[in-house]
Design a protein around this motif. Sequence first.
Motif, PDB file in Angstrom:
ATOM      1  N   ILE A  70      47.512  64.422  37.954  1.00 44.76           N
ATOM      2  CA  ILE A  70      47.036  64.334  39.331  1.00 44.76           C
ATOM      3  C   ILE A  70      48.168  63.779  40.185  1.00 44.76           C
ATOM      4  N   GLY A  71      48.394  64.386  41.328  1.00 47.40           N
ATOM      5  CA  GLY A  71      49.438  63.923  42.235  1.00 47.40           C
ATOM      6  C   GLY A  71      49.053  62.616  42.908  1.00 47.40           C
ATOM      7  N   LEU A  72      50.054  61.917  43.383  1.00 47.15           N
ATOM      8  CA  LEU A  72      49.832  60.624  44.043  1.00 47.15           C
ATOM      9  C   LEU A  72      49.773  60.754  45.554  1.00 47.15           C
ATOM     10  N   ASP A  73      49.494  61.928  46.047  1.00 50.79           N
ATOM     11  CA  ASP A  73      49.440  62.167  47.483  1.00 50.79           C
ATOM     12  C   ASP A  73      48.051  61.806  48.000  1.00 50.79           C
ATOM     13  N   VAL A  74      47.777  60.489  48.019  1.00 44.04           N
ATOM     14  CA  VAL A  74      46.480  59.990  48.471  1.00 44.04           C
ATOM     15  C   VAL A  74      46.722  58.853  49.460  1.00 44.04           C
ATOM     16  N   ALA A  75      45.722  58.566  50.238  1.00 39.43           N
ATOM     17  CA  ALA A  75      45.821  57.463  51.198  1.00 39.43           C
ATOM     18  C   ALA A  75      45.997  56.146  50.443  1.00 39.43           C
ATOM     19  N   SER A  76      46.803  55.262  50.995  1.00 40.49           N
ATOM     20  CA  SER A  76      47.091  53.998  50.320  1.00 40.49           C
ATOM     21  C   SER A  76      45.826  53.164  50.115  1.00 40.49           C
ATOM     22  N   SER A  77      44.913  53.199  51.073  1.00 41.34           N
ATOM     23  CA  SER A  77      43.673  52.425  50.917  1.00 41.34           C
ATOM     24  C   SER A  77      42.841  52.984  49.759  1.00 41.34           C
ATOM     25  N   TYR A  78      42.780  54.306  49.640  1.00 40.41           N
ATOM     26  CA  TYR A  78      42.064  54.935  48.524  1.00 40.41           C
ATOM     27  C   TYR A  78      42.738  54.579  47.202  1.00 40.41           C
ATOM     28  N   PHE A  79      44.059  54.633  47.192  1.00 40.09           N
ATOM     29  CA  PHE A  79      44.847  54.337  46.005  1.00 40.09           C
ATOM     30  C   PHE A  79      44.584  52.904  45.530  1.00 40.09           C
ATOM     31  N   TYR A  80      44.616  51.965  46.454  1.00 34.43           N
ATOM     32  CA  TYR A  80      44.388  50.558  46.104  1.00 34.43           C
ATOM     33  C   TYR A  80      42.942  50.333  45.648  1.00 34.43           C
ATOM     34  N   ASN A  81      41.979  50.917  46.345  1.00 32.45           N
ATOM     35  CA  ASN A  81      40.573  50.751  45.953  1.00 32.45           C
ATOM     36  C   ASN A  81      40.293  51.363  44.585  1.00 32.45           C
ATOM     37  N   PHE A  83      42.497  51.585  42.238  1.00 30.69           N
ATOM     38  CA  PHE A  83      43.112  50.635  41.307  1.00 30.69           C
ATOM     39  C   PHE A  83      42.184  49.456  41.049  1.00 30.69           C
ATOM     40  N   LYS A  84      41.593  48.901  42.113  1.00 26.86           N
ATOM     41  CA  LYS A  84      40.698  47.749  41.941  1.00 26.86           C
ATOM     42  C   LYS A  84      39.509  48.117  41.053  1.00 26.86           C
ATOM     43  N   ASP A  85      38.927  49.301  41.265  1.00 27.77           N
ATOM     44  CA  ASP A  85      37.813  49.743  40.417  1.00 27.77           C
ATOM     45  C   ASP A  85      38.251  49.845  38.957  1.00 27.77           C
ATOM     46  N   TRP A  86      39.408  50.462  38.745  1.00 30.79           N
ATOM     47  CA  TRP A  86      39.960  50.607  37.393  1.00 30.79           C
ATOM     48  C   TRP A  86      40.218  49.229  36.782  1.00 30.79           C
ATOM     49  N   PHE A  87      40.775  48.327  37.574  1.00 30.32           N
ATOM     50  CA  PHE A  87      41.109  46.978  37.106  1.00 30.32           C
ATOM     51  C   PHE A  87      39.870  46.266  36.581  1.00 30.32           C
ATOM     52  N   TYR A  88      38.785  46.290  37.340  1.00 26.89           N
ATOM     53  CA  TYR A  88      37.581  45.577  36.923  1.00 26.89           C
ATOM     54  C   TYR A  88      36.968  46.177  35.665  1.00 26.89           C
ATOM     55  N   ILE A  89      37.101  47.477  35.491  1.00 27.29           N
ATOM     56  CA  ILE A  89      36.596  48.118  34.272  1.00 27.29           C
ATOM     57  C   ILE A  89      37.487  47.759  33.088  1.00 27.29           C
ATOM     58  N   GLN A  90      38.805  47.820  33.283  1.00 23.29           N
ATOM     59  CA  GLN A  90      39.752  47.561  32.194  1.00 23.29           C
ATOM     60  C   GLN A  90      39.797  46.097  31.782  1.00 23.29           C
ATOM     61  N   ILE A  91      39.897  45.216  32.727  1.00 26.48           N
ATOM     62  CA  ILE A  91      40.049  43.794  32.436  1.00 26.48           C
ATOM     63  C   ILE A  91      38.718  43.198  31.999  1.00 26.48           C
ATOM     64  N   ASN A  92      37.648  43.602  32.674  1.00 29.48           N
ATOM     65  CA  ASN A  92      36.290  43.242  32.273  1.00 29.48           C
ATOM     66  C   ASN A  92      36.102  41.727  32.109  1.00 29.48           C
ATOM     67  N   THR A  93      36.639  40.976  33.035  1.00 29.97           N
ATOM     68  CA  THR A  93      36.453  39.531  33.009  1.00 29.97           C
ATOM     69  C   THR A  93      36.383  39.016  34.434  1.00 29.97           C
ATOM     70  N   LYS A  94      35.638  37.984  34.638  1.00 24.19           N
ATOM     71  CA  LYS A  94      35.527  37.423  35.981  1.00 24.19           C
ATOM     72  C   LYS A  94      36.577  36.344  36.217  1.00 24.19           C
ATOM     73  N   ASN A  95      37.289  35.960  35.163  1.00 22.75           N
ATOM     74  CA  ASN A  95      38.296  34.909  35.291  1.00 22.75           C
ATOM     75  C   ASN A  95      39.594  35.416  35.918  1.00 22.75           C
ATOM     76  N   LYS A  96      39.848  36.694  35.820  1.00 17.90           N
ATOM     77  CA  LYS A  96      41.102  37.238  36.318  1.00 17.90           C
ATOM     78  C   LYS A  96      40.823  38.104  37.537  1.00 17.90           C
ATOM     79  N   LYS A  97      41.506  37.778  38.634  1.00 22.69           N
ATOM     80  CA  LYS A  97      41.332  38.534  39.867  1.00 22.69           C
ATOM     81  C   LYS A  97      42.332  39.673  39.919  1.00 22.69           C
ATOM     82  N   SER A  98      41.940  40.751  40.574  1.00 19.13           N
ATOM     83  CA  SER A  98      42.864  41.869  40.721  1.00 19.13           C
ATOM     84  C   SER A  98      43.988  41.473  41.676  1.00 19.13           C
ATOM     85  N   PRO A  99      45.139  42.121  41.536  1.00 16.99           N
ATOM     86  CA  PRO A  99      46.243  41.832  42.456  1.00 16.99           C
ATOM     87  C   PRO A  99      45.848  42.108  43.902  1.00 16.99           C
TER      88      PRO A  99
END
Length: 130
Positions: A70-81, A83-99
């Motif tokens: 998939i190309g990275l030609d997406v809006a930066s806000s969409y890209f970051y959001n 990432f945040k969704d992916w982060f919470y699924i991958q990290i799966n902890t409330k102790n670590k905040k996303s960047p």
Amino acid sequence: MDHYYAPLDKAIKNPEVGKAFYSYTLEYVKLNPNFNERNIPMTKTKLMMINRDNNLVYQFIKEKYIYNSIGLDVASSYFYNTFKDWFYIQINTKNKKSPTIQEFTCAIKELGLNPKQKRVGDQKNNKKMQ
């Protein structure tokens, strides 16, 4: 890589190689009195590998975009959001905040990715660059 590691393994187990290596290190220290074995040089490649292995943004891009072609030609806000969704699924902890967005942007720049600006909407209506 047996063609490399098998002979290396054999050489390491040879007692004469061990003696030669030990002699070499003693001679090296004599010739370089300021030698400090703890001072390991940081090369660009080593730094890149460390960052890549510890960089969650790199892991996200690899899993979500590169693996799926998939190309990275997406809006930066969409890209970051995304990432945040992916982060919470991958990290799966409330102790670590996303960047934060700033940390995310910095990590992207470290990977050599630079955002492009696009005008959204009609220029006459003062639509801003994104």
